[in-house]
Design a protein around this motif. Structure first.
Motif, mmCIF file in Angstrom:
data_model
loop_
_atom_site.group_PDB
_atom_site.id
_atom_site.type_symbol
_atom_site.label_atom_id
_atom_site.label_comp_id
_atom_site.label_asym_id
_atom_site.label_seq_id
_atom_site.Cartn_x
_atom_site.Cartn_y
_atom_site.Cartn_z
ATOM 1 N N ARG A 461 -10.193 -47.315 -6.126
ATOM 2 C CA ARG A 461 -8.882 -47.394 -5.731
ATOM 3 C C ARG A 461 -8.128 -46.389 -6.533
ATOM 4 N NH1 ARG A 461 -4.436 -50.719 -7.736
ATOM 5 N NH2 ARG A 461 -3.006 -50.865 -6.073
ATOM 6 N N LEU A 462 -8.431 -46.332 -7.819
ATOM 7 C CA LEU A 462 -7.817 -45.374 -8.566
ATOM 8 C C LEU A 462 -8.083 -43.865 -8.059
ATOM 9 C CD1 LEU A 462 -6.440 -44.202 -11.357
ATOM 10 C CD2 LEU A 462 -8.632 -44.292 -12.307
ATOM 11 N N GLN A 463 -9.398 -43.519 -7.594
ATOM 12 C CA GLN A 463 -9.814 -42.174 -7.067
ATOM 13 C C GLN A 463 -8.820 -41.852 -5.695
ATOM 14 O OE1 GLN A 463 -13.886 -42.862 -6.791
ATOM 15 N NE2 GLN A 463 -14.435 -40.856 -7.743
ATOM 16 N N ASN A 464 -8.682 -42.741 -5.005
ATOM 17 C CA ASN A 464 -7.942 -42.738 -3.744
ATOM 18 C C ASN A 464 -6.368 -42.555 -4.149
ATOM 19 O OD1 ASN A 464 -10.102 -43.265 -2.055
ATOM 20 N ND2 ASN A 464 -9.726 -45.465 -1.608
ATOM 21 N N VAL A 465 -5.699 -43.140 -4.902
ATOM 22 C CA VAL A 465 -4.329 -42.970 -5.252
ATOM 23 C C VAL A 465 -4.332 -41.566 -5.857
ATOM 24 C CG1 VAL A 465 -2.674 -43.754 -6.874
ATOM 25 C CG2 VAL A 465 -3.987 -45.380 -5.590
ATOM 26 N N VAL A 466 -5.028 -41.190 -6.922
ATOM 27 C CA VAL A 466 -4.951 -39.732 -7.330
ATOM 28 C C VAL A 466 -4.958 -38.756 -6.261
ATOM 29 C CG1 VAL A 466 -5.984 -38.182 -8.963
ATOM 30 C CG2 VAL A 466 -5.685 -40.621 -9.758
ATOM 31 N N SER A 467 -6.041 -38.936 -5.444
ATOM 32 C CA SER A 467 -6.062 -37.881 -4.308
ATOM 33 C C SER A 467 -4.920 -37.796 -3.661
ATOM 34 C CB SER A 467 -7.472 -38.430 -3.342
ATOM 35 O OG SER A 467 -8.467 -38.154 -4.418
ATOM 36 N N ALA A 468 -4.247 -38.861 -3.342
ATOM 37 C CA ALA A 468 -3.179 -38.828 -2.296
ATOM 38 C C ALA A 468 -1.979 -38.448 -3.102
ATOM 39 C CB ALA A 468 -2.781 -40.255 -2.136
ATOM 40 N N LEU A 469 -1.870 -38.588 -4.590
ATOM 41 C CA LEU A 469 -0.882 -38.112 -5.250
ATOM 42 C C LEU A 469 -0.958 -36.419 -5.317
ATOM 43 C CD1 LEU A 469 -0.337 -40.639 -8.137
ATOM 44 C CD2 LEU A 469 1.265 -40.209 -6.420
ATOM 45 N N GLU A 470 -2.096 -35.934 -5.219
ATOM 46 C CA GLU A 470 -2.493 -34.656 -5.377
ATOM 47 C C GLU A 470 -2.502 -33.990 -3.940
ATOM 48 O OE1 GLU A 470 -5.624 -34.516 -8.823
ATOM 49 O OE2 GLU A 470 -6.415 -34.741 -7.108
ATOM 50 N N GLY A 471 -1.739 -34.669 -2.711
ATOM 51 C CA GLY A 471 -1.556 -34.089 -1.614
ATOM 52 C C GLY A 471 -2.787 -34.232 -0.662
ATOM 53 N N ILE A 472 -3.716 -34.810 -1.160
ATOM 54 C CA ILE A 472 -4.932 -35.087 -0.168
ATOM 55 C C ILE A 472 -4.806 -36.011 0.713
ATOM 56 C CG2 ILE A 472 -7.414 -35.160 -0.142
ATOM 57 C CD1 ILE A 472 -7.753 -33.894 -2.936
ATOM 58 N N GLU A 473 -4.806 -36.054 1.982
ATOM 59 C CA GLU A 473 -4.751 -37.194 2.893
ATOM 60 C C GLU A 473 -6.139 -37.872 2.966
ATOM 61 O OE1 GLU A 473 -3.096 -35.977 6.583
ATOM 62 O OE2 GLU A 473 -1.083 -35.795 5.645
ATOM 63 N N LEU A 474 -6.365 -39.068 2.754
ATOM 64 C CA LEU A 474 -7.581 -39.807 2.753
ATOM 65 C C LEU A 474 -7.354 -40.576 3.910
ATOM 66 C CD1 LEU A 474 -7.824 -40.910 -0.811
ATOM 67 C CD2 LEU A 474 -8.854 -38.980 0.056
ATOM 68 N N GLU A 475 -8.627 -40.834 4.727
ATOM 69 C CA GLU A 475 -8.503 -41.548 5.887
ATOM 70 C C GLU A 475 -9.240 -42.595 5.568
ATOM 71 O OE1 GLU A 475 -11.301 -40.945 9.774
ATOM 72 O OE2 GLU A 475 -9.821 -39.319 9.750
ATOM 73 N N LEU A 476 -8.493 -43.762 5.923
ATOM 74 C CA LEU A 476 -9.083 -45.220 5.751
ATOM 75 C C LEU A 476 -9.010 -46.010 6.974
ATOM 76 C CD1 LEU A 476 -7.050 -45.591 2.517
ATOM 77 C CD2 LEU A 476 -9.266 -44.922 2.535
ATOM 78 N N ARG A 477 -9.507 -47.342 6.979
ATOM 79 C CA ARG A 477 -9.178 -47.954 7.905
ATOM 80 C C ARG A 477 -8.390 -49.246 7.653
ATOM 81 N NH1 ARG A 477 -11.714 -44.963 11.989
ATOM 82 N NH2 ARG A 477 -13.347 -43.905 11.071
ATOM 83 N N TRP A 478 -7.720 -49.619 8.722
ATOM 84 C CA TRP A 478 -6.696 -51.030 8.479
ATOM 85 C C TRP A 478 -7.022 -51.898 9.718
ATOM 86 C CZ3 TRP A 478 -2.337 -52.152 11.570
ATOM 87 C CH2 TRP A 478 -2.065 -51.083 12.559
#
Length: 596
Positions: A461-478
């Motif tokens: 979760r921390l990795q995903n949040v940091v990547s998003a803050l750095e402008g990297i769009e992470l593809e997830l499932r909902w």
């Protein structure tokens, strides 16, 4: 006014007093022990501009005769030949208790060769002023110092007597007043040291507490038990820059240790390299120094290291096969010591975070390196500081060598070949790097957690949040999620229920990251951008259900805090969803969401 009968004093007495008084007034300097190799210098004083003042002391109390002039000239010539090329000199001073005549000054100024620095004469008047400004030193060197100590001890005993008839409200003030009086008396006992004495509750301190008491420049610390519930600490603190030279604390101690024991090894290392040791029993058979340091008998001894501020800024370098530096780690001022023979040395230092400890034992060809990484110390460390250590360790390779060097300068010792055990688990430093990246997106200080307590899901979760803050769009499932509509606004959602085409949705939420048990606020909000949605009526009147319309992909993205927390629905396609600017959108303030 304190006066000195200079005519009755020997040359060494005058020299020792002048050295003590001048170095005290200047806050530094050194006395050169008299010898044929002293370079014509008795006292060496640093000046603020980085130059030096040289003082040559003579005991002559009248006009110089030919033999005395010859001795001054001899000291001058040795200074010119041996020392002038090694230092930048701004003043050379002749100090003697006689005020010079004009002819004597002209003789001094005329000594060849010509020099770019000033030549001065410190005569009787200036020495009398120096004595008047330093009555304790005069008393110590020329007066009846022992009588003065006895007088002070008598005053101390009087100040410590119980006072009868005090009412309770006056008791505290009386204790404080007497404590201040005793402190002043203690500071007058010796011109080179001051004393701090405190009584504490409990048992004698642990090793860590003893080291803390010895910090801040104490030359000697004594602990003594008063009774089962109290003990006393006496700290002897140098107040003169040359205290260790002019008034050293000396003790002759007999240690006995069984060969092969831990105590025996500590004492052997101390004798050879000067390494510190802790809690070794010994018998003081002779002692000299300021009052309070000359007690003989059995004690438990510990020797603590001190920092050497004279070292230039240091760094530890990793060198490749060509000798080029591939990584470096800054180091704090080292703690140093030497063995009894003066040829073997001990040095230890740490990086600013305290994670890496470098210990060296050096002497001729006998050289040992010990490099320690205290993994347990990672928890609670600032992520940014720890990352510098991580960068250094990640750069290491078994083919590399280590070198202790001046920052931006030369190696101080020959490189030491690196071995595989110095490599550390890369995943530790990869984890540290994630927390360091998080620090760039929060005003709060990011401290490292105990990695053994961090679960895999928390770290992902921390990795995903940091990547998003750095402008990297992470593809997830909902998955489908219910939406509680604010009361009276259900009609705003009905067009989306009846929509024939899938639409995009954006769920904006504030997030605080728990790090090392403390939540840190982030510079941006986060949003889950759901690419293909449909809306259905829920089981309750004020509920709708947002579900994937065949495609359950979502993107975790960062948005600025100008967007309200809530759910944004749109039918204008990708561009409208990206800008969040479509007129066909409905906001649900306060709607919470979770990162997928």
């Amino acid at each position: 006014m304190t006066t000195v009968n200079w005519e009755r004093l020997g040359g060494d007495e005058v020299e020792r007093f002048v050295a003590a008084a001048l170095t005290k007034d200047r806050g530094g300097g050194c006395r050169i022990t008299p010898s044929s190799g002293d370079g014509g210098i008795d006292v060496l004083l640093p000046k603020r501009d980085g130059t030096w003042e040289v003082v040559q002391v003579k005991r002559y109390t009248g006009p110089l005769d030919s033999k005395q002039k010859a001795r001054v000239r001899e000291s001058w010539d040795r200074f010119i030949e041996q020392e002038l090329i090694h230092r930048t000199i701004s003043v050379w001073t002749l100090a003697m208790p006689w005020d010079p005549s004009r002819e004597a000054l002209e003789w001094l100024q005329g000594l060849p060769p010509e020099t770019p620095f000033a030549r001065e004469w410190m005569g009787r008047t200036r020495l009398d002023v120096l004595a008047a400004d330093n009555p304790q030193l005069v008393d110590y060197y020329f007066g009846d110092g022992a009588s003065r100590v006895k007088e002070l001890i008598t005053l101390g005993i009087e100040a410590g007597r119980p006072t009868a008839g005090l009412v309770e409200s006056d008791l505290l003030q009386s204790v404080l007043t007497r404590h201040e009086a005793l402190a002043e008396i203690l500071d007058e006992i010796d011109p080179f040291y001051s004393y701090e004495i405190s009584v504490r509750a409990g048992k004698l301190p642990t090793e860590a507490e003893a080291y803390e008491a010895a910090a801040d420049g104490a030359a000697m610390v004594q602990f003594a038990t008063i009774d089962t519930d109290r003990y006393v600490i006496m700290r002897v603190i140098p107040t003169h820059p040359l205290a260790s030279q002019l008034r050293p604390i000396r003790q002759t101690v007999r240690f006995e240790a069984t060969p092969g024991s831990v105590e025996h090894q500590m004492l052997e290392d101390f004798a050879t390299y000067g390494t510190p040791f802790q809690d070794v029993v010994g018998d003081v058979i002779d002692a000299s120094g300021p009052p309070g340091t000359t007690t003989t008998g059995r004690s438990v001894f510990s020797v603590t290291p001190i920092s050497n501020a004279e070292f230039p800024p240091l760094e530890l370098r990793a060198l490749d096969e060509t000798g080029a530096a591939v990584a470096s780690l800054p180091l704090l001022a080292p703690q140093t010591s030497s063995g009894f023979d003066g040829a073997h040395h001990w040095l230890t230092t740490t990086d600013p975070s305290g994670l890496v400890t470098l210990e060296m034992r050096i002497g001729g060809m006998d050289r040992k390196w010990e490099l320690h990484l205290r993994h347990g110390a990672l928890a609670g460390q600032p992520a940014v500081e720890a990352s510098k250590v991580g960068d250094f360790y990640r750069a290491l390779d078994s083919s590399h060598a280590l070198s202790l060097a001046q920052v931006g300068g030369m190696d101080l010792l020959a490189p030491f070949q690196l071995s595989d055990p110095l490599k550390t688990e890369p995943s530790i430093w990869e984890a540290v790097a994630i927390y360091t990246r998080l620090q760039r997106h929060t005003p709060d200080r990011v401290l490292l957690p105990d990695f053994g307590q961090v679960t895999t899901s928390e770290f992902v979760r921390l990795q995903n949040v940091v990547s998003a803050l750095e402008g990297i769009e992470l593809e997830l499932r909902w998955q489908p999620r219910p939406v509680i509509v604010p009361k009276g606004r259900i009609n705003e959602f009905l067009p989306f229920v009846d929509a024939s085409e899938p639409f995009e949705a954006l769920q904006v939420f504030e997030i605080e990251m728990p790090v090392a048990g403390v939540s840190v606020s982030l510079s941006n909000a986060l949003a889950s951008r759901m690419l293909s949605c449909r809306l259905d009526r829920g089981d309750e009147d004020e509920m709708v259900v947002l579900s994937p319309a065949g495609d359950n992909r979502s993107l975790l993205v960062a948005v600025d805090h100008s967007f309200d927390v809530g759910l944004y629905l749109g039918t204008s396609g990708l561009e409208a969803s990206a800008s969040l600017g479509t007129s066909r959108r409905t906001t649900v303030p306060g709607q919470e969401a979770e990162t997928d």
